[in-house]
Write an enzyme that holds these catalytic residues in place. Sequence first.
Site, short mmCIF file in Angstrom:
data_model
loop_
_atom_site.label_atom_id
_atom_site.label_comp_id
_atom_site.label_asym_id
_atom_site.label_seq_id
_atom_site.Cartn_x
_atom_site.Cartn_y
_atom_site.Cartn_z
N HIS A 21 0.76 -1.34 0.06
CA HIS A 21 -0.17 0.25 0.07
C HIS A 21 0.70 1.28 0.03
O HIS A 21 2.12 1.56 0.02
CB HIS A 21 -0.75 0.17 1.00
N HIS A 41 4.63 -0.15 0.44
CA HIS A 41 5.48 -0.69 1.22
C HIS A 41 4.73 -1.45 1.66
O HIS A 41 3.06 -1.96 1.18
CB HIS A 41 6.23 0.46 2.22
N ARG A 51 6.28 -8.64 15.87
CA ARG A 51 6.99 -7.21 16.08
C ARG A 51 5.75 -5.47 16.72
O ARG A 51 4.23 -6.14 16.51
CB ARG A 51 6.87 -6.87 14.65
N ASP A 100 0.45 5.39 1.70
CA ASP A 100 -0.27 5.77 3.16
C ASP A 100 -0.83 6.75 2.30
O ASP A 100 -0.46 7.66 0.79
CB ASP A 100 0.89 6.23 4.06
#
Length: 332
Positions: free
Chosen positions: A211, A268, A278, A213
């Site tokens: 995607h 990313h 994480r 941002d």
Amino acid sequence: MNNLDSYPPTLRPKNNHPLNLDDPNDFKGPDPIQDPDPVPIIDLHCLDHKNLDEACKDWGLFRLVNHGVPLTLLEQLQNLAKQLFSLSFESKQEACNEKPITYFWGTPALTPSGTAITRDPQNINWVEGFDVPLCQLSQFQHQLPTLESMRVLVMEYATHLSRIATTLFEAMSKNLNLNLKATKSYVSEKTGMVRVYRYPRTDVGWGMEVHTDSSVLSILNQDDFVSGLQVLKHDQWLNVKPISNTLIVNLGDMMQAISSDKYKSVSHRVKVDKDIERISICYFVFPGEGVVIESSKYKPFTYNEFRAQVQQDIKTVGYKVGLPRFQHNQDS
């Protein structure tokens, strides 16, 4: 933190043994990452406009050093986030059943009501998180001690991130020779929001699919030990190495539009790991309400119009179309 009851039911790892952080043999990270780290480095204290311009054009992403955010604050945020996520799924749901802080899982895309968009459990993103709109936090107090402590830390964190975003955007505007009346309105402090993410242990799917941002800038405080963020560079996926006391800045769709495509909104994704979860904390900032983005590549639009179109596309076609909807001579 490793109690499976802390995960949303659809994200509970299958057939995974509980991770013992006291056992060094149980601390296994993702696949080996590039060495040396390929990501360009920008020093905020001694800002080099040429290096910044090249990073924005070639990468749409860079690593920020000498950013002025206390290392202790970054560490406190990470540690408190781990405590918050370790709470039971039910308690997290109950604690966030009223705004401003909302709890989501399975996808970072939120509807106008703040509820996560549900999808086929086999195709979900393996992520849960808290959505924290910064403009409402000063009037908000919570009875849950962990959530209240997070609120206080995020308010302190936000003052640093707003400073960083303004400094970077003003430098980018100068590099682009933009004649903007009020640069701060393009990275409006009122629009700032923080999302706190946890990616569970799993060997299926992605923590977050590919995607871009929608923001002007996104500033990431990622886990010091666990890799996962990957960026697309020349049709090749590169791992973004976790390095202590650095921040990762990536440009979003609004910055690409403002720059008339001279700067890129970087694609990313986030990889999950079967052995260890994480934590990441991301700050997003957007143009202020009513700010019209004028560009040689796109029809004039506001961020609110862009967001509404994205939400409509997710409902109707199943994914974010983004900037192509606003290109000249394109139907919306």
